[in-house]
Design a protein around this motif. Sequence first.
Motif, short mmCIF file in Angstrom:
data_model
loop_
_atom_site.label_atom_id
_atom_site.label_comp_id
_atom_site.label_asym_id
_atom_site.label_seq_id
_atom_site.Cartn_x
_atom_site.Cartn_y
_atom_site.Cartn_z
N ASN A 170 1.18 10.12 -5.85
CA ASN A 170 -0.19 10.49 -6.26
C ASN A 170 -1.07 9.27 -6.41
O ASN A 170 -2.24 9.28 -5.99
N ARG A 171 -0.55 8.21 -6.98
CA ARG A 171 -1.37 7.03 -7.24
C ARG A 171 -1.79 6.33 -5.96
O ARG A 171 -2.90 5.82 -5.84
N LEU A 172 -0.86 6.29 -4.96
CA LEU A 172 -1.14 5.58 -3.71
C LEU A 172 -1.63 6.50 -2.60
O LEU A 172 -1.94 6.03 -1.51
N THR A 218 0.80 -1.22 0.00
CA THR A 218 0.00 0.00 0.00
C THR A 218 0.83 1.27 0.00
O THR A 218 0.29 2.36 -0.19
N SER A 219 2.14 1.14 0.20
CA SER A 219 2.97 2.35 0.28
C SER A 219 4.36 2.10 -0.26
O SER A 219 5.36 2.51 0.35
N GLY A 220 4.44 1.42 -1.39
CA GLY A 220 5.74 1.18 -1.95
C GLY A 220 5.66 0.76 -3.41
O GLY A 220 4.58 0.54 -3.97
N TYR A 221 6.83 0.67 -4.03
CA TYR A 221 6.91 0.23 -5.41
C TYR A 221 8.25 -0.45 -5.66
O TYR A 221 9.19 -0.32 -4.87
N VAL A 222 8.32 -1.17 -6.75
CA VAL A 222 9.55 -1.81 -7.20
C VAL A 222 9.92 -1.24 -8.55
O VAL A 222 9.10 -0.61 -9.24
N GLU A 272 5.20 9.19 1.81
CA GLU A 272 6.42 8.43 2.10
C GLU A 272 6.28 7.01 1.57
O GLU A 272 5.25 6.36 1.79
N LEU A 273 7.32 6.54 0.88
CA LEU A 273 7.25 5.24 0.23
C LEU A 273 8.54 4.46 0.47
O LEU A 273 9.61 5.04 0.66
#
Length: 268
Positions: free
Chosen positions: A219-221, A186-190, A225-226
């Motif tokens: 913006n998307r999530l 819910t708060s990150g990406y790869v 903080e990610l």
Amino acid sequence: MEGYVINTYILNVFTGEGVAGNPAAVVKLSTWLPENELQTLSRHLKQPVTSFIVDNEQGYEIRWFAGEIEINLCGHGSLAAAAAVFEMTPNHKPTIQLVSPYGTIVVNKSANGYTMTMPSWQPEHNSQLKKYSTLLGVEAIDIFSTRDLVVVLDSEQQVRNFKPDFDVIKSIRDYHAVILTAQKGTSGYVLRYFVPNIGIDEDIATGSAQCSLVSYWSNRLSVNELVVNQLSAQGGYFHVRQNQSDSIELTVNVLLTQIIKLTETHEI
């Protein structure tokens, strides 16, 4: 030409959570050498990136070289440069400005690690970009551009399993790099980051990639903080924050797994 002695620091940055991070060499010069000599030194040091720094009134001027070319912004090279300055001058104030033709990067040191302020690049959508999804052989759920071409996939596993055709990626010359990315929790990406046109097929851990990604994922999530994982073989790990509309903050709690000071004589 007659040889001369320089001090070189080799550091690993963006380590943590079981990932090895990305090595960089740092060379501090008293004045700038000609570009061909900087490139020769970079090749001699055989690191993914070599950062050259020179004192100026605002802090340090910085230039980054990779493979056979000078590059226009390098996050891990900037953090390595700042860490080397702190190593060389233990009583240095905790803030360093690194000034380049492509903008100023600010690095702050604290008891817990380092925070680097970098530009935030806003995504640009264009229907013409869809052709790159077909060219790369992926099913993108979104695609946009900044300095880089960013292809958004549906899952972390799709990013991990992507098999790059570097001849195809080299043919994409309108952008500095090709980035594949997907949501993680819910708060990150790869991400994975490909730059064969500057001599790096797949980068290990890329600070500057976050300039292209943080605004989009924030913006998307709907989070500021990610947590970021780069899915290269060695891996990279970041904490990032959308600070303002035009800047991001990248924080690393564990910056160095090694710092090696080399004093060498170089023939140019």
